[in-house]
Design a protein around this motif. Structure first.
Motif, mmCIF file in Angstrom:
data_model
loop_
_atom_site.group_PDB
_atom_site.id
_atom_site.type_symbol
_atom_site.label_atom_id
_atom_site.label_comp_id
_atom_site.label_asym_id
_atom_site.label_seq_id
_atom_site.Cartn_x
_atom_site.Cartn_y
_atom_site.Cartn_z
ATOM 1 N N ASP A 54 -44.390 -16.366 -17.033
ATOM 2 C CA ASP A 54 -44.970 -16.866 -18.277
ATOM 3 C C ASP A 54 -44.337 -18.180 -18.746
ATOM 4 O O ASP A 54 -44.918 -18.885 -19.566
ATOM 5 C CB ASP A 54 -44.832 -15.822 -19.391
ATOM 6 N N ALA A 55 -43.163 -18.502 -18.230
ATOM 7 C CA ALA A 55 -42.451 -19.699 -18.689
ATOM 8 C C ALA A 55 -42.406 -20.813 -17.649
ATOM 9 O O ALA A 55 -42.055 -21.940 -17.977
ATOM 10 C CB ALA A 55 -41.020 -19.333 -19.079
ATOM 11 N N SER A 56 -42.733 -20.495 -16.409
ATOM 12 C CA SER A 56 -42.662 -21.507 -15.356
ATOM 13 C C SER A 56 -44.023 -21.651 -14.682
ATOM 14 O O SER A 56 -44.813 -20.717 -14.635
ATOM 15 C CB SER A 56 -41.599 -21.129 -14.324
ATOM 16 N N ASN A 57 -44.268 -22.841 -14.175
ATOM 17 C CA ASN A 57 -45.510 -23.133 -13.469
ATOM 18 C C ASN A 57 -45.148 -23.723 -12.113
ATOM 19 O O ASN A 57 -44.206 -24.514 -12.008
ATOM 20 C CB ASN A 57 -46.354 -24.116 -14.286
ATOM 21 N N LYS A 58 -45.868 -23.311 -11.099
ATOM 22 C CA LYS A 58 -45.660 -23.820 -9.739
ATOM 23 C C LYS A 58 -44.238 -23.564 -9.246
ATOM 24 O O LYS A 58 -43.618 -24.410 -8.608
ATOM 25 C CB LYS A 58 -46.000 -25.297 -9.647
ATOM 26 N N LEU A 59 -43.712 -22.386 -9.541
ATOM 27 C CA LEU A 59 -42.359 -22.024 -9.127
ATOM 28 C C LEU A 59 -42.271 -21.917 -7.608
ATOM 29 O O LEU A 59 -43.075 -21.230 -6.979
ATOM 30 C CB LEU A 59 -41.941 -20.696 -9.755
ATOM 31 N N GLN A 60 -41.311 -22.621 -7.038
ATOM 32 C CA GLN A 60 -41.016 -22.549 -5.611
ATOM 33 C C GLN A 60 -39.520 -22.302 -5.466
ATOM 34 O O GLN A 60 -38.709 -23.151 -5.838
ATOM 35 C CB GLN A 60 -41.405 -23.826 -4.886
ATOM 36 N N MET A 61 -39.185 -21.144 -4.934
ATOM 37 C CA MET A 61 -37.783 -20.800 -4.734
ATOM 38 C C MET A 61 -37.471 -20.948 -3.248
ATOM 39 O O MET A 61 -37.624 -20.010 -2.474
ATOM 40 C CB MET A 61 -37.509 -19.381 -5.234
ATOM 41 N N GLY A 62 -37.064 -22.137 -2.866
ATOM 42 C CA GLY A 62 -36.754 -22.419 -1.474
ATOM 43 C C GLY A 62 -35.309 -22.099 -1.149
ATOM 44 O O GLY A 62 -34.542 -21.631 -1.994
ATOM 45 N N ASN A 63 -34.919 -22.387 0.074
ATOM 46 C CA ASN A 63 -33.539 -22.135 0.504
ATOM 47 C C ASN A 63 -32.564 -23.179 -0.023
ATOM 48 O O ASN A 63 -31.370 -22.907 -0.126
ATOM 49 C CB ASN A 63 -33.461 -22.061 2.021
ATOM 50 N N GLU A 64 -33.060 -24.365 -0.370
ATOM 51 C CA GLU A 64 -32.191 -25.438 -0.858
ATOM 52 C C GLU A 64 -32.359 -25.710 -2.351
ATOM 53 O O GLU A 64 -31.391 -26.032 -3.034
ATOM 54 C CB GLU A 64 -32.459 -26.734 -0.084
ATOM 55 N N PHE A 65 -33.604 -25.596 -2.843
ATOM 56 C CA PHE A 65 -33.896 -25.934 -4.239
ATOM 57 C C PHE A 65 -34.819 -24.904 -4.874
ATOM 58 O O PHE A 65 -35.652 -24.301 -4.196
ATOM 59 C CB PHE A 65 -34.582 -27.304 -4.345
ATOM 60 N N ILE A 66 -34.682 -24.752 -6.186
ATOM 61 C CA ILE A 66 -35.639 -24.029 -7.013
ATOM 62 C C ILE A 66 -36.359 -25.108 -7.817
ATOM 63 O O ILE A 66 -35.717 -25.871 -8.540
ATOM 64 C CB ILE A 66 -34.949 -23.022 -7.954
ATOM 65 N N GLU A 67 -37.683 -25.184 -7.643
ATOM 66 C CA GLU A 67 -38.463 -26.226 -8.299
ATOM 67 C C GLU A 67 -39.607 -25.600 -9.078
ATOM 68 O O GLU A 67 -40.235 -24.650 -8.608
ATOM 69 C CB GLU A 67 -39.000 -27.211 -7.263
ATOM 70 N N PHE A 68 -39.853 -26.124 -10.266
ATOM 71 C CA PHE A 68 -40.938 -25.624 -11.103
ATOM 72 C C PHE A 68 -41.174 -26.557 -12.276
ATOM 73 O O PHE A 68 -40.396 -27.482 -12.516
ATOM 74 C CB PHE A 68 -40.639 -24.206 -11.603
ATOM 75 N N GLN A 69 -42.268 -26.287 -12.988
ATOM 76 C CA GLN A 69 -42.540 -26.979 -14.236
ATOM 77 C C GLN A 69 -42.216 -26.033 -15.375
ATOM 78 O O GLN A 69 -42.540 -24.844 -15.310
ATOM 79 C CB GLN A 69 -44.011 -27.387 -14.333
ATOM 80 N N GLY A 70 -41.576 -26.554 -16.385
ATOM 81 C CA GLY A 70 -41.260 -25.771 -17.574
ATOM 82 C C GLY A 70 -41.558 -26.583 -18.819
ATOM 83 O O GLY A 70 -41.598 -27.816 -18.764
ATOM 84 N N ARG A 71 -41.760 -25.907 -19.924
ATOM 85 C CA ARG A 71 -42.048 -26.594 -21.186
ATOM 86 C C ARG A 71 -40.799 -26.616 -22.064
ATOM 87 O O ARG A 71 -40.126 -25.607 -22.229
ATOM 88 C CB ARG A 71 -43.181 -25.899 -21.931
ATOM 89 N N PHE A 72 -40.543 -27.782 -22.603
ATOM 90 C CA PHE A 72 -39.424 -27.983 -23.519
ATOM 91 C C PHE A 72 -39.972 -28.717 -24.725
ATOM 92 O O PHE A 72 -40.452 -29.843 -24.588
ATOM 93 C CB PHE A 72 -38.296 -28.788 -22.853
ATOM 94 N N GLY A 73 -39.960 -28.056 -25.871
ATOM 95 C CA GLY A 73 -40.532 -28.667 -27.071
ATOM 96 C C GLY A 73 -42.017 -28.948 -26.905
ATOM 97 O O GLY A 73 -42.524 -29.925 -27.447
ATOM 98 N N GLY A 74 -42.709 -28.122 -26.124
ATOM 99 C CA GLY A 74 -44.144 -28.288 -25.917
ATOM 100 C C GLY A 74 -44.530 -29.310 -24.864
ATOM 101 O O GLY A 74 -45.702 -29.516 -24.602
ATOM 102 N N VAL A 75 -43.537 -29.940 -24.250
ATOM 103 C CA VAL A 75 -43.800 -30.962 -23.234
ATOM 104 C C VAL A 75 -43.455 -30.410 -21.860
ATOM 105 O O VAL A 75 -42.341 -29.926 -21.638
ATOM 106 C CB VAL A 75 -42.958 -32.234 -23.516
ATOM 107 N N ALA A 76 -44.414 -30.491 -20.931
ATOM 108 C CA ALA A 76 -44.177 -30.014 -19.563
ATOM 109 C C ALA A 76 -43.230 -30.964 -18.843
ATOM 110 O O ALA A 76 -43.385 -32.182 -18.903
ATOM 111 C CB ALA A 76 -45.496 -29.912 -18.802
ATOM 112 N N ARG A 77 -42.233 -30.387 -18.172
ATOM 113 C CA ARG A 77 -41.247 -31.174 -17.415
ATOM 114 C C ARG A 77 -41.121 -30.592 -16.016
ATOM 115 O O ARG A 77 -41.224 -29.382 -15.829
ATOM 116 C CB ARG A 77 -39.877 -31.108 -18.098
ATOM 117 N N GLN A 78 -40.877 -31.455 -15.045
ATOM 118 C CA GLN A 78 -40.631 -31.019 -13.671
ATOM 119 C C GLN A 78 -39.132 -30.796 -13.509
ATOM 120 O O GLN A 78 -38.339 -31.686 -13.823
ATOM 121 C CB GLN A 78 -41.128 -32.077 -12.676
ATOM 122 N N LEU A 79 -38.740 -29.613 -13.018
ATOM 123 C CA LEU A 79 -37.333 -29.284 -12.838
ATOM 124 C C LEU A 79 -37.040 -29.025 -11.373
ATOM 125 O O LEU A 79 -37.880 -28.504 -10.641
ATOM 126 C CB LEU A 79 -36.967 -28.043 -13.656
#
Length: 94
Positions: A54-79
């Motif tokens: 419910d809090a992450s979008n396009k979550l990819q949990m790889g062997n080297e990185f965890i990558e996803f989009q999350g909202r901070f203050g209503g703004v989507a950010r790539q992490l």
């Protein structure tokens, strides 16, 4: 031949267990130069992130990185978080 780390496999397993049981998975991250997170939310070199469906979008949990989009203050950010920088994964509810 050096065996790969078990850490990414364990992170994925605990994430799946949390989701299967209705819990909200969080990760605690030690922020370094390779960690791409909103720096304004980093405290004492750490950030805690909700990686639940419910809090992450396009979550990819790889062997080297965890990558996803999350909202901070209503703004989507790539992490992007290096797996080696994850210090804990846990369910918010327990």
């Amino acid at each position: 031949m050096e065996l790969p780390s078990t850490k990414p496999y364990l992170l994925r397993a605990i994430w799946e267990w949390c989701c299967d049981n209705g819990f909200t998975p969080y990760i605690s991250v030690q922020v370094d130069g390779r960690t791409q997170v909103p720096r304004e939310f980093v405290r004492d070199g750490q950030i805690v992130l909700n990686i639940g469906p419910d809090a992450s979008n396009k979550l990819q949990m790889g062997n080297e990185f965890i990558e996803f989009q999350g909202r901070f203050g209503g703004v989507a950010r790539q992490l992007s978080v290096p797996v080696e920088q994850v210090s804990a994964i846990y369910a918010r509810e327990n």
